[in-house]
Design an enzyme around this catalytic site. Structure first.
Site, PDB file in Angstrom:
ATOM      1  N   HIS A  70       0.867  -1.183   0.000  1.00  0.00           N
ATOM      2  CA  HIS A  70       0.000   0.000   0.000  1.00  0.00           C
ATOM      3  C   HIS A  70       0.907   1.237   0.000  1.00  0.00           C
ATOM      4  O   HIS A  70       2.018   1.191   0.542  1.00  0.00           O
ATOM      5  CB  HIS A  70      -0.830  -0.059   1.294  1.00  0.00           C
ATOM      6  CG  HIS A  70      -1.914   0.953   1.419  1.00  0.00           C
ATOM      7  ND1 HIS A  70      -1.683   2.257   1.810  1.00  0.00           N
ATOM      8  CD2 HIS A  70      -3.252   0.858   1.250  1.00  0.00           C
ATOM      9  CE1 HIS A  70      -2.838   2.911   1.862  1.00  0.00           C
ATOM     10  NE2 HIS A  70      -3.805   2.086   1.528  1.00  0.00           N
ATOM     11  N   ASP A  93       3.063  -4.331   8.066  1.00  0.00           N
ATOM     12  CA  ASP A  93       1.824  -3.594   7.857  1.00  0.00           C
ATOM     13  C   ASP A  93       0.687  -4.610   8.048  1.00  0.00           C
ATOM     14  O   ASP A  93       0.419  -5.429   7.168  1.00  0.00           O
ATOM     15  CB  ASP A  93       1.824  -2.994   6.442  1.00  0.00           C
ATOM     16  CG  ASP A  93       0.459  -2.413   6.059  1.00  0.00           C
ATOM     17  OD1 ASP A  93      -0.499  -2.560   6.848  1.00  0.00           O
ATOM     18  OD2 ASP A  93       0.357  -1.823   4.971  1.00  0.00           O
ATOM     19  N   GLN A 150      -4.555  -5.249   6.938  1.00  0.00           N
ATOM     20  CA  GLN A 150      -5.544  -6.196   6.410  1.00  0.00           C
ATOM     21  C   GLN A 150      -5.445  -7.554   7.113  1.00  0.00           C
ATOM     22  O   GLN A 150      -6.101  -8.510   6.695  1.00  0.00           O
ATOM     23  CB  GLN A 150      -5.353  -6.388   4.889  1.00  0.00           C
ATOM     24  CG  GLN A 150      -5.548  -5.143   4.069  1.00  0.00           C
ATOM     25  CD  GLN A 150      -6.999  -4.626   4.078  1.00  0.00           C
ATOM     26  OE1 GLN A 150      -7.935  -5.327   4.465  1.00  0.00           O
ATOM     27  NE2 GLN A 150      -7.174  -3.384   3.656  1.00  0.00           N
ATOM     28  N   LYS A 161     -10.794  -0.639  10.274  1.00  0.00           N
ATOM     29  CA  LYS A 161     -10.977  -1.819   9.410  1.00  0.00           C
ATOM     30  C   LYS A 161     -11.396  -3.036  10.234  1.00  0.00           C
ATOM     31  O   LYS A 161     -11.574  -4.123   9.695  1.00  0.00           O
ATOM     32  CB  LYS A 161      -9.677  -2.124   8.664  1.00  0.00           C
ATOM     33  CG  LYS A 161      -9.290  -1.047   7.645  1.00  0.00           C
ATOM     34  CD  LYS A 161      -8.087  -1.486   6.865  1.00  0.00           C
ATOM     35  CE  LYS A 161      -7.410  -0.349   6.140  1.00  0.00           C
ATOM     36  NZ  LYS A 161      -8.159   0.154   4.986  1.00  0.00           N
ATOM     37  N   CYS A 215      -4.741   2.512  -3.685  1.00  0.00           N
ATOM     38  CA  CYS A 215      -3.505   2.996  -3.034  1.00  0.00           C
ATOM     39  C   CYS A 215      -2.351   2.038  -3.272  1.00  0.00           C
ATOM     40  O   CYS A 215      -1.545   1.766  -2.358  1.00  0.00           O
ATOM     41  CB  CYS A 215      -3.700   3.211  -1.540  1.00  0.00           C
ATOM     42  SG  CYS A 215      -4.908   4.463  -1.156  1.00  0.00           S
TER      43      CYS A 215
HETATM   44  N1  PLP Z   1      -1.953  -0.812   4.537  1.00  0.00           N
HETATM   45  C1  PLP Z   1      -2.915  -1.540   3.951  1.00  0.00           C
HETATM   46  C2  PLP Z   1      -2.606  -2.920   3.483  1.00  0.00           C
HETATM   47  C3  PLP Z   1      -4.194  -1.001   3.787  1.00  0.00           C
HETATM   48  O1  PLP Z   1      -5.144  -1.725   3.192  1.00  0.00           O
HETATM   49  C4  PLP Z   1      -4.441   0.310   4.261  1.00  0.00           C
HETATM   50  C5  PLP Z   1      -5.760   0.938   4.054  1.00  0.00           C
HETATM   51  O2  PLP Z   1      -6.467   0.685   3.112  1.00  0.00           O
HETATM   52  C6  PLP Z   1      -3.408   1.005   4.877  1.00  0.00           C
HETATM   53  C7  PLP Z   1      -2.183   0.415   4.997  1.00  0.00           C
HETATM   54  C8  PLP Z   1      -3.594   2.389   5.398  1.00  0.00           C
HETATM   55  O3  PLP Z   1      -4.455   2.387   6.501  1.00  0.00           O
HETATM   56  P1  PLP Z   1      -4.977   3.765   7.123  1.00  0.00           P
HETATM   57  O4  PLP Z   1      -5.541   4.556   5.975  1.00  0.00           O
HETATM   58  O5  PLP Z   1      -6.025   3.335   8.098  1.00  0.00           O
HETATM   59  O6  PLP Z   1      -3.814   4.434   7.755  1.00  0.00           O
END
Ligand code: PLP
Length: 406
Positions: free
Chosen positions: A121, A198, A201, A224, A361
């Site tokens: 992401h 990270d 998910q 999420k 993203c």
């Molecule tokens: N990493 C992953 C794999 C994501 O799916 C997301 C959000 O869609 C993020 C990071 C970023 O999360 P946040 O926008 O809650 O900071």
């Protein structure tokens, strides 16, 4: 709880959209919230609202107890060894930026390597790009295999003695790939690099044990996983966090302040400058209670059955391409013939079906897939096979619509 009972906990799902029952298939972007979380937030603001760690009055004590009580729930949820290792932040993005800014600036220099993957992401790419530019370090990518997985031999070949940080997503928000985090961590540690995960998910969908993974940092977002927006968690090993400098300075995070010098509070508060996200943290605690009541194993099972069923039914639709490996987490990213994914999502919306469309993203991954965008249906514990059936009917309608127009 059976799925019908689970669904009843989510008031938002009972509505109609465009005259059709809502089919919500966008939980990878943000999940819906159960009534217990909504009521916890309302209860806090109606009864206990106050600042934390400051006042000796009763409301201040209640707010502090709620906030710190949630920290303990998070500690248990991810099996951190101490609440000192659980830092409340705004979300996954802030957590990764905190590690890049604090640990990264102090430990990365010219000639060092930062290793990530092309499936990340943007929030797990750009902080490292910036750090590499600032320090003269090299940003390296573990290559992807044709099916969107990574192989451990590629991990072995990419991480070297010059690697200082490895940062990889646990579960891909586009491909649904579940990465072998424990093995990657072991390879990183063998090369004296720290491992950041990270977990945006992963934490909502499967049991996470940070001690078992042995990762050094782990990030996730409450929104999420049935919790509120604006709150998330940075887990870090105490011995690393102890040596790291805060990235935000001000109230709440100090021990002593003089005219020209100051000292910081102990962990975890030295990383929580300013009035913290009190209601959010308490709401996250309620979300953890809710998920644990159902059980992470049960949630994983529900999603697995749904994604298997969806893949089977979607593969019968002519002209539909599914991206990512066969064995995956609870989401399906796809394109339909030459129809732009935004058009797919727009037609599905007229049928009351909410899916995501765009680059998710993950622009480097879109380039790797050789597409500009895709559509994505993502499942959570409140989805049913009826939702999948509605999606299939919606996709057939979309095909007919575009077949008719062109
Ligand atoms: N990493 C992953 C794999 C994501 O799916 C997301 C959000 O869609 C993020 C990071 C970023 O999360 P946040 O926008 O809650 O900071």
């Amino acid at each position: 709880m059976i799925t019908k009972e689970i669904r009843e906990q989510f008031p938002i799902l009972g509505q109609e959209v465009n005259g059709k029952p809502l089919t919500y298939l966008d939980s990878a972007a943000t999940s819906q919230k159960p009534i217990s979380v909504i009521e916890t937030l309302a209860h806090y603001y109606k009864n206990d609202n106050s600042n934390v760690h400051r006042g000796v009055h009763t409301l201040g004590t209640r707010a502090t107890d709620g906030y710190e009580g949630s920290r303990e729930k998070v500690r248990r949820f991810i099996n951190a060894s101490s609440t000192e290792e659980v830092i409340f932040v705004r979300g996954t993005t802030t957590a990764i930026n905190t590690v890049a800014s604090s640990y990264g600036r102090a430990n990365i220099g010219e000639g060092d390597e930062i290793v990530i993957t092309p499936m990340e992401h943007h929030s797990n790419i750009i902080p490292w790009q910036q750090l590499a530019k600032e320090t003269g370090a090299t940003l390296k990518y573990i290559p992807l295999q044709a099916d969107g997985t990574i192989s451990l031999s590629d991990v072995e070949n990419t991480i070297t003695a010059h690697t200082k940080i490895v940062s990889v997503m646990y579960v891909s928000n586009v491909l649904g790939t579940i990465n072998p985090i424990k093995d990657i961590t072991e390879i990183a540690h063998r090369n004296d690099a720290v491992m950041m995960v990270d977990g945006a998910q992963a934490a909502p969908h499967m049991k996470v044990d940070v001690q078992e993974l042995d990762c050094d940092f782990f990030a996730f977002s409450a929104h999420k996983m049935c919790g509120p927006t604006g709150i998330g968690v940075l887990y870090g090993k105490k011995q690393l966090l102890d040596k790291m400098e805060p990235v935000e300075f001000g109230g709440e995070m100090i021990d002593f302040v003089g005219l020209y010098d100051s000292t910081w509070k102990e962990l975890p508060w030295k990383f929580e400058g300013g009035t913290p996200i009190i209601a959010g943290a308490i709401g996250l605690g309620a979300a953890i209670d809710f998920l644990e009541q159902i059980g992470l194993d049960e949630i994983e099972k529900i999603e697995h059955e749904l994604v298997e069923y969806a893949m089977e039914r979607m593969s019968t639709i002519e002209g539909l391409t599914i991206f990512g490996p066969r064995n995956r987490a609870g989401l399906v990213t796809f394109n339909l013939d030459d129809v732009h994914p935004h058009d797919v999502a727009t037609v599905l919306d007229t049928e009351g079906i909410a899916v995501r469309a765009g680059h998710h993203c993950a622009q480097p991954l879109m380039k790797w897939l050789d597409v500009t965008a895709t559509a994505r249906a993502s499942f959570y514990l409140y989805n049913t096979k009826d939702d999948v059936d509605a999606l299939i009917e919606g996709l057939k309608t979309t095909k007919e619509y575009f077949g008719h127009v062109f």
